[in-house]
Design an enzyme around this catalytic site. Structure first.
Site, mmCIF file in Angstrom:
data_model
loop_
_atom_site.group_PDB
_atom_site.id
_atom_site.type_symbol
_atom_site.label_atom_id
_atom_site.label_comp_id
_atom_site.label_asym_id
_atom_site.label_seq_id
_atom_site.Cartn_x
_atom_site.Cartn_y
_atom_site.Cartn_z
ATOM 1 N N LEU A 1 71.078 -24.173 -18.707
ATOM 2 C CA LEU A 1 70.565 -25.055 -19.764
ATOM 3 C C LEU A 1 70.951 -24.464 -21.115
ATOM 4 O O LEU A 1 70.568 -23.335 -21.440
ATOM 5 C CB LEU A 1 69.043 -25.184 -19.644
ATOM 6 C CG LEU A 1 68.525 -25.660 -18.283
ATOM 7 C CD1 LEU A 1 66.990 -25.662 -18.257
ATOM 8 C CD2 LEU A 1 69.074 -27.040 -17.941
ATOM 9 N N VAL B 1 67.700 -20.697 -18.678
ATOM 10 C CA VAL B 1 67.529 -21.184 -20.039
ATOM 11 C C VAL B 1 68.248 -20.202 -20.950
ATOM 12 O O VAL B 1 67.926 -19.015 -20.964
ATOM 13 C CB VAL B 1 66.033 -21.241 -20.411
ATOM 14 C CG1 VAL B 1 65.840 -21.489 -21.895
ATOM 15 C CG2 VAL B 1 65.315 -22.292 -19.575
ATOM 16 N N CYS B 2 69.211 -20.677 -21.697
ATOM 17 C CA CYS B 2 69.931 -19.787 -22.622
ATOM 18 C C CYS B 2 68.929 -19.218 -23.618
ATOM 19 O O CYS B 2 68.218 -19.960 -24.307
ATOM 20 C CB CYS B 2 71.020 -20.544 -23.368
ATOM 21 S SG CYS B 2 71.721 -19.569 -24.720
ATOM 22 N N ILE B 3 68.899 -17.913 -23.726
ATOM 23 C CA ILE B 3 67.875 -17.265 -24.556
ATOM 24 C C ILE B 3 67.989 -17.660 -26.033
ATOM 25 O O ILE B 3 66.985 -17.962 -26.679
ATOM 26 C CB ILE B 3 67.903 -15.725 -24.377
ATOM 27 C CG1 ILE B 3 66.777 -15.074 -25.176
ATOM 28 C CG2 ILE B 3 69.244 -15.119 -24.757
ATOM 29 C CD1 ILE B 3 66.505 -13.634 -24.781
ATOM 30 N N GLY C 1 67.031 -21.290 -26.473
ATOM 31 C CA GLY C 1 65.598 -21.417 -26.243
ATOM 32 C C GLY C 1 64.787 -20.933 -27.436
ATOM 33 O O GLY C 1 63.811 -21.567 -27.835
#
Lengths: 119, 132, 97, 97, 132, 119
Positions: F39, F77-79, F82
């Site tokens: 994501l 989830v891409c940090i 996010g």
């Protein structure tokens, strides 16, 4: 003059949120009143208090929170759009409130202008 | 002149004229569906509401939409009942329809077909324009 | 009525469809990717020049600068955000987004 | 290589630009608003028909049905999500989104 | 045939061929900036990375971008240093450039101008295509 | 066959998330493996646990959570994305984890196919 603003896109992904911010800032500087900001569809994401962008980037929700509190701008997160996207009382920025589409209608009736930023 | 207006007309004059411009196709994005939500709420207020379908927005009115396969609600039926909500005009841009290979009989509901030139003055007279 | 256009005319038909609806006296403001419509020497220049016979086209300076556009069609008027606000104070807005 | 196109060709130039890059043997899948490119009798039909001389064009049935499109250009092949998966199993994907 | 490959070539064969297709303009959306982030990270892995700028993506490379007025970071300078990151090819679609009134000298960095026809076989040979 | 999936748009606003879900569901049904879902950009919003859509609408984050847990799909989830959009450990759905773009690279190397859904 009294301006109303609707924002339909979230932060960072599209320019809409940045454009709306810059517009509102200029309008206030020029002595206009912002009668209300209505966050609708992905626009509600601008109001997340959980945002922590890199330090060298703009902090979109923080600068909205500061601007609306400093200038007493009524800022509304659409309840239905917020529920779909996970913006609730638990993570909404200070100065914004959750309400319904009736508020958008009233903004359209009461403001001298209503301008929409979206994609 | 104000003195010559009869009360009813004066009250019409006081109403805010809202125009919804539905430019986007259904299902690809949530815009038209959310625009429809606004129309339904706004209809409870005693204002003037007009809707113009143009560009890919004309696809919102296409008959026979069946959204079971993409597992989303079909909101197109709601466009059909809009006339019961006191919408003043439901305009559809004739050229947008023709460009897309559609005929009036392809549409879910009765509308007024218009040419964009006819809409120019009409758009100018509106107080608030909401794009979806 | 101020028409605002925020999409690139090279990729979307927004500017073209806006021009079908704009009345002679109504200005158009190009902003965000809409400012690409102001570039000189492009394939959309003829359409924009033709439109300028009838309407005034503005382009938002901040967005023009962000995109490094230094060669604009003659007659396009640059406004900054303050000018954008002035246009909205003068006109209702038709966002052609 | 499977090219996937999800935008309406009446509003964006995605399908047109995809066609510039697609090699003769590569299929194209229209899905989401891309399926509007499959409509018969539209202004984009000639472009699509011309392309079909060289490439196979598929349209995702679920998206076609969602939009109520019952009159498609002859020769467009309908596939459902299972067929979409089969196409991806056969080809690498170039998403022209 | 595998036996005839010298080790170095064999190792080239084992690499995944990534192609980034940059189709979108800068600043209007975050796509190209985020695509650039992926390229920079991916460059640390020993794979083959190619980039094609086409459609409005060619605007990413326009010289003289100054984002102070819209209060966002200018990431265009990063495109300039891509060549130091071991990108195999930086292609720019000639027609996209011409359609937009741009010349090669308007671009921030040295690129290979190509025609879309020349790209057809090249695209077919890629393993993974990432659109931004 | 091993498929990797990247999603670049959030729930409800664009069809991308729905298309990705329907694709993944069909792929699993046909016996393929989903090597990972990444994501990125607004795609991270699909992973908010704070979502409460109307009952007659699909619950996008809940159905993702169920699908990825049931099938053991590594969902990232891409940090950075996010953080910009307020998706953190505090509001991430079960079954998803936060990590960096290196994971996308590895997905591209290890999966037989990588397909992107966006706008």
């Amino acid at each position: 003059m009294k301006f109303g603003v609707m924002i339909l896109e979230g932060p960072y992904q599209h320019q809409a949120s940045d454009s709306a911010y810059n517009f509102v800032e200029s309008a206030l500087k020029k002595g206009h009143e912002i009668a209300g900001i209505f966050l609708y569809t992905d626009g509600v994401e601008n109001a997340t208090s959980f945002m922590t962008p890199p330090q060298d980037d703009r902090h979109i929700s923080k600068r909205w929170a500061e601007l609306i509190q400093k200038n007493g701008i009524d800022t509304i997160v659409c309840i239905a759009a917020g529920k779909r996207r996970g913006i609730t009382e638990a993570n909404i920025i200070k100065g914004a409130r959750i309400s319904g589409l009736g508020q958008l209608t009233e903004l359209g009736i009461n403001a001298d202008r209503l301008i929409t930023f979206g994609d | 002149m104000v003195e010559e207006n009869i009360p009813d007309e004066q009250s019409e004059e006081d109403k805010t004229k809202f125009l919804f411009i539905m430019k986007k196709s259904p299902h690809g994005s949530t815009y038209p569906q959310e625009g429809l939500e606004v129309i339904l709420i706004m209809a409870a207020y005693d204002q003037t509401i007009n809707v113009l379908f143009t560009d890919d927005g004309v696809f919102c009115l296409k008959k026979g939409q069946d959204t079971k396969g993409i597992k989303v609600k079909d909101f197109s039926a709601t466009f059909k009942v809009l006339e019961q909500y006191g919408i003043e005009h439901m305009y559809v841009d004739r050229q947008s329809l023709e460009d897309r290979g559609l005929k009036e009989s392809d549409l879910l509901t009765g509308v007024e077909l218009v040419d964009s030139e006819e809409m120019r003055e009409f758009i100018r007279e509106q107080d608030v324009i909401l794009p979806f | 009525m101020l028409f605002t256009v925020n999409k690139s005319p090279f990729i979307t038909g927004n500017l073209k469809s806006c021009l079908r609806y704009v009345a002679k006296c109504c200005p158009i403001l190009l902003y965000e990717d809409g400012v690409y419509g102001a570039v000189a020497g492009s394939t959309v220049e003829p359409m924009v020049k033709e439109a300028m016979k009838n309407v005034t086209i503005y382009a938002l300076k901040e967005d023009v600068n962000a995109r490094g556009l230094n060669n604009l069609i003659e007659g396009i008027k640059l406004v900054d955000y303050d000018g954008f606000v002035d246009l909205v104070a003068e006109h209702n807005v038709c966002p052609w987004i």
